[in-house]
Design a protein around this motif. Structure first.
Motif, PDB file in Angstrom:
ATOM      1  N   PRO A 774       0.819  -1.222   0.000  1.00 52.84           N
ATOM      2  CA  PRO A 774       0.000   0.000   0.000  1.00 52.84           C
ATOM      3  C   PRO A 774       0.851   1.269   0.000  1.00 52.84           C
ATOM      4  CG  PRO A 774       0.104  -0.885   2.211  1.00 52.84           C
ATOM      5  CD  PRO A 774       0.857  -1.860   1.340  1.00 52.84           C
ATOM      6  N   LEU A 775       1.957   1.240  -0.732  1.00 49.25           N
ATOM      7  CA  LEU A 775       2.856   2.393  -0.779  1.00 49.25           C
ATOM      8  C   LEU A 775       2.383   3.381  -1.838  1.00 49.25           C
ATOM      9  CD1 LEU A 775       6.238   0.428  -0.651  1.00 49.25           C
ATOM     10  CD2 LEU A 775       5.083   1.577   1.252  1.00 49.25           C
ATOM     11  N   VAL A 776       2.405   4.660  -1.496  1.00 50.43           N
ATOM     12  CA  VAL A 776       2.063   5.692  -2.479  1.00 50.43           C
ATOM     13  C   VAL A 776       3.112   5.653  -3.593  1.00 50.43           C
ATOM     14  CG1 VAL A 776       1.732   8.164  -2.848  1.00 50.43           C
ATOM     15  CG2 VAL A 776       0.968   7.100  -0.707  1.00 50.43           C
ATOM     16  N   PRO A 777       2.696   5.623  -4.862  1.00 53.24           N
ATOM     17  CA  PRO A 777       3.668   5.535  -5.960  1.00 53.24           C
ATOM     18  C   PRO A 777       4.690   6.679  -5.928  1.00 53.24           C
ATOM     19  CG  PRO A 777       1.458   5.148  -6.777  1.00 53.24           C
ATOM     20  CD  PRO A 777       1.306   5.605  -5.356  1.00 53.24           C
ATOM     21  N   ILE A 778       5.885   6.374  -6.380  1.00 52.41           N
ATOM     22  CA  ILE A 778       6.952   7.365  -6.508  1.00 52.41           C
ATOM     23  C   ILE A 778       6.855   7.966  -7.907  1.00 52.41           C
ATOM     24  CG2 ILE A 778       9.435   7.755  -6.457  1.00 52.41           C
ATOM     25  CD1 ILE A 778       8.230   6.868  -3.780  1.00 52.41           C
ATOM     26  N   ALA A 779       6.768   9.280  -8.006  1.00 45.45           N
ATOM     27  CA  ALA A 779       6.668   9.921  -9.316  1.00 45.45           C
ATOM     28  C   ALA A 779       7.603  11.130  -9.369  1.00 45.45           C
ATOM     29  CB  ALA A 779       5.227  10.359  -9.581  1.00 45.45           C
ATOM     30  N   GLU A 780       8.360  11.222 -10.452  1.00 49.63           N
ATOM     31  CA  GLU A 780       9.224  12.378 -10.683  1.00 49.63           C
ATOM     32  C   GLU A 780       9.016  12.871 -12.106  1.00 49.63           C
ATOM     33  OE1 GLU A 780      13.325  12.002  -9.741  1.00 49.63           O
ATOM     34  OE2 GLU A 780      12.966  11.372  -7.653  1.00 49.63           O
ATOM     35  N   THR A 781       9.162  14.192 -12.279  1.00 49.69           N
ATOM     36  CA  THR A 781       8.866  14.827 -13.562  1.00 49.69           C
ATOM     37  C   THR A 781      10.058  15.652 -14.047  1.00 49.69           C
ATOM     38  OG1 THR A 781       6.499  14.915 -13.046  1.00 49.69           O
ATOM     39  CG2 THR A 781       7.307  16.442 -14.721  1.00 49.69           C
ATOM     40  N   ARG A 782      10.284  15.645 -15.347  1.00 51.00           N
ATOM     41  CA  ARG A 782      11.257  16.510 -16.003  1.00 51.00           C
ATOM     42  C   ARG A 782      10.565  17.231 -17.159  1.00 51.00           C
ATOM     43  NH1 ARG A 782      13.474  15.503 -12.054  1.00 51.00           N
ATOM     44  NH2 ARG A 782      15.636  14.870 -11.654  1.00 51.00           N
ATOM     45  N   THR A 783      10.885  18.522 -17.303  1.00 54.84           N
ATOM     46  CA  THR A 783      10.262  19.333 -18.370  1.00 54.84           C
ATOM     47  C   THR A 783      11.297  19.624 -19.460  1.00 54.84           C
ATOM     48  OG1 THR A 783       8.743  20.341 -16.782  1.00 54.84           O
ATOM     49  CG2 THR A 783       9.071  21.478 -18.878  1.00 54.84           C
ATOM     50  N   VAL A 784      10.875  19.465 -20.701  1.00 53.90           N
ATOM     51  CA  VAL A 784      11.747  19.714 -21.851  1.00 53.90           C
ATOM     52  C   VAL A 784      11.068  20.756 -22.753  1.00 53.90           C
ATOM     53  CG1 VAL A 784      12.868  18.704 -23.876  1.00 53.90           C
ATOM     54  CG2 VAL A 784      12.650  17.359 -21.759  1.00 53.90           C
ATOM     55  N   ARG A 785      11.800  21.844 -23.063  1.00 52.67           N
ATOM     56  CA  ARG A 785      11.268  22.881 -23.978  1.00 52.67           C
ATOM     57  C   ARG A 785      11.452  22.417 -25.422  1.00 52.67           C
ATOM     58  NH1 ARG A 785      14.895  25.445 -21.052  1.00 52.67           N
ATOM     59  NH2 ARG A 785      16.120  26.004 -22.925  1.00 52.67           N
TER      60      ARG A 785
END
Length: 787
Positions: A774-785
Motif C-alpha cells: 500500500p505504498l504511495v507511488p513514486i513519481a518524478e517529472t522533467r520538463t523539456v522545452r
C-alpha cells in the motif's frame, strides 16, 4: 464404562471419567473400525465425546485430525477446551484468516480446527505451499453436519467435504442433532449401517417439553421486542421462583444487553427474589474480575448477558456463574446454543427473526431453533426441561410443525451450482461434461436427488449441468473446446475461485478492468469503492430509516448516481471507515461490512493486476489498507510497516512523517521525537527499511530539444530497499509512452524517447508503483522545452 479403562493413554483428554449410554454404544464403531461414522443424537447428549474418540484413534495411529466447527466463534473455544490434548503433547491449531495463517504450525499440528468456509478456501489452494497441509488429514470430524441445510453455508460444507475426500480420502465422522433422514447423510459419506447411529429422544439426559407461545403483534417493532420480552418473562417466572434457571435467546448482541436491563426492572416489579445480592464475596469477586461495567451491575441481580463481543474473561465468568446457579436469568445470542454446553431448566426463544448486516431481516434457521431448544433441561438436576418459541400468531403453525416433525436435511447446492462448478473447473478437477457428472455423484445433492427426484428436478440433471456450463462459457469464466468438449477455466474463472467471489461480482470487476484498459481511462478511489459497494455480496444490505441522515452526510459531495439505499449505506461505511470515522448510526453493521469489503478489494486488486496493470492494482491495495486500518490517504503507506497500525500511523503523520521513506530518514531518534518509545522506534525503523525504496536517476536528460529532432535517453530506477514487484510507467504530457511490469531487485533502466513535437513544452513523468504494497507511488517529472 470408565474412560481410563478404554483409553488409558488419553484419559486426561476427556472432561469426564465415565462414558454415558449413547457414547458406549458408538464406541466400538469409532475405536475398533476404520469405517466412516454418522451419528445423530439429541442436543446435550454428549456428541462432543464422539468427536474426541475419533480424534484419539487418529492420534494413537500417528495421524492428523481435522475438526470442522460450525461457527468461527467456536473455533477458539475448541482450542481452549482442547488444552487437555496439549497437556498430552499433541498440538492444536485453529486455522484462521489468510494473513494470520502460520503454515508451519498448521503443517505440524496434530489437531486442526477450521470452519467450512476456511476449509473450502484452503482446499481450493491445496497445491500451494501455504495450504498443502490440508491434504495430510487422516480423520475429518464434522460437527453439526445438519448445517448442510443452512442457507449458503450448507452448500459450502457439502462441496468442501466432497473435495476433501477426493484430495486425501480421510475417515469421516459426522455428528448431528436429531434429523429424520440420517440415512441420506450416511449414503453420501459411505458410512455402512453398522456405523450409522440414530439416537432418539430417549437418549436425551432430560426430557424436553417444547411448545409455541404467541404474542400480539403491533405496528412498532421496537415495542414488539418488549411484548416478546414480557412474554418470555411470563414463561420463565414459575421456574425462577423455584430457583430454576432460564436461558433467553435474542437476535443481536445489543439486544442481550437491553433485554437484561429491562428484565432487571421487571423482576423488581414482579417481586421476584433472584440473584446473590446478599453474597458479599460474590459482590467483591464480580467487581474485581468483570471488565464490562453493565454486566457487573447486572449479575448482582442474578441477570446476565452473553455474546461474542464480550471479552473472553467476561464470557468465561458468566458461563461459570451460570453453571454454579449464581446467575439465574441469562440473555444470549444463538452462538451459545452451538458452543458451550450450558443447559437451563427453561429456554425461551424471544426472537425468531434477526438482522443480518449483509442480508437484512431474515428468519432464524430451523436448525438454530432446534439447537437452542435442545439446551432445555439440566442433567442431574431436572427431570424435564421446558423450551418455548415466542412468535407472531401467523407463524405459530410453522414452528409447531417444526417441533413435531423435526427438519429433514436438504442439499442447498442447486442454489449456487454455477459458483461451485466454476471452482472445481478452476482447480482442474473437472475437464469435461462427464467429469461434472462424476463430481456431482460425490455430493449430498445427488444422494438427496435420488430420494426426492421430482423436487430436485433429477430427471433433467444433465440438461441443468449443460446449461450451467454454457452460462459459464458465455460469461467468460470457462472456455470449451467445440471439438472434444473439453473445458478449462479462464483467468477470470481462476481469480473468481481463488478469491471466493460470486460470479456476478467477478463479472463487474472484470468490466471495471476493461474500462480502465481503454485509452484515456483513469482509475480513481471512488471507482474502487463503488465497485465493492455494489458487489452482489452486499445485495441484501438495507438501510434503516434512522441511518439515512448519517449516510447522506458522509456522501455529500460525492456523485452516487442511481445507487439504491443499501449500496449507498455500504459506500458510506467504506468512505467513512477509510478515514477512521464511521458515524455512530452506522457502526452496528460497519464491522461486518468492512471485513467483507477488505476481502473484495483485495480480489479487485488481483483482477486489476491481471487485466489493467500494476498501477491500478496498487491503488486497490491502498484503498484496502485504508478500509482495514482507517488511515488518511497521504499516510496509508505507513501501515505497510510492521508494527504501525492506524493509531501509530496517525501519530507519525501529524509529526510530518507520512511515508516509510520519511521514517527511514528520521531514524530512531526522529521517531522518538515523534512520540514513540525507544524500543518501538527501533522496531518500526527496522521494519521500514525492509520495504522497497526508490531512487530515480535521470542521467543526461535534456532541458530542450529542437522541433523535429528525436533522442532516446535512459532513466535508471534504483531500488535501495527490499526487492519487490513493481510497475514502471513513463508518460509525456499525461499520455503513456511505456509501461513495464518487473521484479525490481536493484536497478531497471527505462528508455525514454524525447522528441520535438508540436507542443511548446514536454512534461515527462516516471511513475513507480508496487501492486502488492500500500505504498504511495513514486513519481518524478522533467520538463523539456521544444525550440
Amino acid at each position: 464404562m470408565e474412560v481410563a479403562e478404554v483409553l488409558p493413554e488419553f484419559a486426561d483428554a476427556f472432561a469426564f471419567e465415565e462414558f454415558n449410554r449413547m457414547q458406549r454404544e458408538a464406541l466400538p464403531a469409532l475405536l475398533e473400525s476404520d469405517e466412516n461414522v454418522v451419528a445423530s443424537a439429541p442436543t446435550a447428549s454428549g456428541k462432543t465425546a464422539l468427536a474426541e474418540l475419533a480424534i484419539c484413534k487418529a492420534l494413537a495411529d500417528g495421524g492428523t485430525a481435522l475438526f470442522i466447527a460450525p461457527l468461527r466463534a467456536l473455533t477458539n473455544e475448541k482450542e481452549d477446551d482442547w488444552d487437555r490434548f496439549e497437556d498430552l503433547d499433541y498440538s492444536v491449531y485453529v486455522v484462521t484468516g489468510e494473513r494470520d495463517l502460520n503454515p508451519r504450525r498448521a503443517r505440524h499440528a496434530d489437531i486442526l480446527v477450521m470452519t467450512p468456509e476456511k476449509l473450502d478456501s484452503a482446499t481450493r489452494k491445496h497445491d500451494s505451499r501455504r495450504y498443502d497441509f490440508v491434504t495430510d488429514v487422516d480423520v475429518c470430524v464434522i460437527d453439526e453436519v445438519h448445517l448442510l441445510d443452512a442457507d449458503r453455508r450448507g452448500s459450502v460444507l457439502e462441496v468442501t467435504i466432497s473435495r476433501l475426500r477426493r484430495l486425501c480420502d480421510p475417515r469421516i465422522v459426522a455428528l448431528s442433532a436429531t434429523m429424520p433422514n440420517v440415512d441420506d447423510v450416511a449414503a453420501w459419506l459411505d458410512a455402512p449401517a453398522e456405523t450409522t447411529f440414530e439416537f432418539g429422544e430417549e437418549y436425551r439426559p432430560v426430557d424436553l417439553n417444547a411448545g409455541v407461545k404467541t404474542y400480539t403483534h403491533g405496528e412498532n417493532t421496537f415495542a414488539d421486542k418488549y411484548r416478546r420480552l414480557y412474554r418470555a418473562l411470563d414463561l420463565a417466572e414459575p421456574h425462577l421462583r423455584e430457583d430454576g434457571q432460564t436461558l433467553v435467546f435474542v437476535s443481536s448482541r445489543q439486544d442481550t444487553v437491553q433485554a437484561a436491563k429491562k428484565a432487571r426492572d421487571e423482576i423488581a416489579e414482579r417481586d421476584l427474589e433472584i440473584g446473590p445480592r446478599g453474597d458479599y464475596d460474590f459482590h467483591a469477586e464480580s467487581k474485581d474480575k468483570l471488565e464490562n461495567d453493565t454486566l457487573r451491575k447486572s449479575v448482582l441481580d442474578g441477570v446476565a448477558f452473553h455474546h461474542a463481543g464480550l471479552s473472553k474473561n467476561d464470557r468465561d465468568l458468566v458461563e461459570e456463574w451460570f453453571k454454579e446457579g449464581r446467575i439465574e436469568l441469562l440473555f444470549s445470542t444463538s452462538t451459545l446454543a452451538w458452543g458451550v454446553n450450558l443447559p437451563a431448566r427453561c429456554v425461551v426463544i424471544r426472537d425468531t427473526k434477526l438482522h443480518d448486516p449483509l442480508e437484512g431481516e431474515v428468519d432464524m434457521s430451523p436448525l438454530d431453533v432446534l439447537q437452542m431448544l435442545g439446551r432445555a433441561g439440566r442433567p442431574g438436576y431436572d427431570d424435564v426441561g421446558y423450551g418455548w418459541v415466542v412468535c407472531d400468531t401467523a407463524e405459530a403453525d410453522k414452528y409447531r410443525r417444526l417441533l413435531r416433525d423435526g427438519k429433514e436435511i436438504e442439499s442447498r447446492l442447486a442454489e449456487s451450482l454455477e459458483t461451485h462448478l466454476n471452482a472445481e473447473i478452476a482447480m482442474g478437477t473437472i475437464t469435461d461434461l462427464e467429469d461434472v457428472m462424476d463430481w456431482l455423484e460425490t455430493t449430498f445433492y445427488y444422494v438427496r436427488g435420488q430420494s426426492r427426484p421430482e423436487e430436485y428436478d433429477f430427471p433433467n440433471l444433465r440438461g441443468r449441468v449443460r446449461d450451467c456450463l454454457e452460462d459459464l462459457v458465455d460469461r467468460g469464466f470457462v472456455e470449451m473446446d467445440d471439438a472434444d468438449l473439453s473445458i478449462e477455466a479462464t483467468a477470470r474463472g481462476m481469480l473468481t475461485s481463488k478469491y471466493y467471489l460470486r460470479l456476478e461480482t467477478a463479472a463487474r470487476f472484470a468490466d471495471l478492468c476493461d474500462r480502465v484498459g481503454e485509452d484515456g481511462a483513469t482509475l480513481e478511489t471512488g471507482d474502487i469503492l463503488e465497485a465493492v459497494a455494489t458487489a452482489q455480496e452486499f445485495d441484501s444490505v438495507s438501510a434503516r430509516q434512522s441511518e439515512r441522515d448519517a449516510i447522506d452526510a458522509v456522501l455529500v459531495g460525492h456523485d452516487t448516481g442511481d445507487l439504491d439505499a443499501g449500496d449507498r449505506k455500504v459506500l458510506a461505511i467504506l468512505r467513512s471507515g477509510a478515514n477512521g470515522s464511521v458515524p455512530p448510526e452506522l457502526r452496528s453493521d460497519a464491522w461486518v461490512i468492512r471485513r467483507n469489503a477488505t476481502r473484495l478489494v483485495s480480489a479487485l486488486g488481483a483482477f486489476l493486476d491481471r487485466f489493467a496493470g500494476p498501477h491500478a492494482a496498487n491503488l486497490a491495495r491502498r484503498v484496502e489498507a485504508r478500509i482495514e486500518n482507517g488511515v488518511a490517504e497521504d499516510a496509508v503507506g505507513l501501515v505497510a510497516i510492521d508494527g504501525v497500525a492506524a493509531g501509530r500511523a496517525s501519530k507519525l503523520s501529524k509529526e510530518g512523517l507520512s511515508t516509510p521513506g520519511d521514517v527511514v530518514a528520521a531514524g530512531v531518534e526522529g521517531l522518538v521525537d515523534a512520540g514513540l518509545s525507544d524500543g518501538v522506534a527501533e522496531g518500526v525503523c527496522e521494519s521500514a527499511q525492509s520495504l522497497p525504496a526508490i531512487d530515480l536517476e535521470w542521467g543526461q536528460f535534456p532541458d530542450a530539444i529542437e522541433t523535429g529532432e528525436n533522442e532516446v535517453r535512459e532513466v535508471t530506477v534504483k531500488n535501495v530497499g527490499e526487492a519487490a514487484r513493481a510497475g514502471i510507467r513513463v508518460t509525456v504530457n499525461g499520455v503513456e509512452m511505456t509501461s513495464t511490469n518487473t521484479y525490481l531487485r536493484d536497478t531497471e533502466t527505462v528508455p525514454v524517447g524525447v522528441f520535438g513535437a508540436d507542443a511548446d513544452v514536454l512534461e515527462f513523468t516516471v511513475n513507480v508503483a508496487f501492486p502488492e504494497e500500500p505504498l504511495v507511488p513514486i513519481a518524478e517529472t522533467r520538463t523539456v522545452r521544444v525550440e
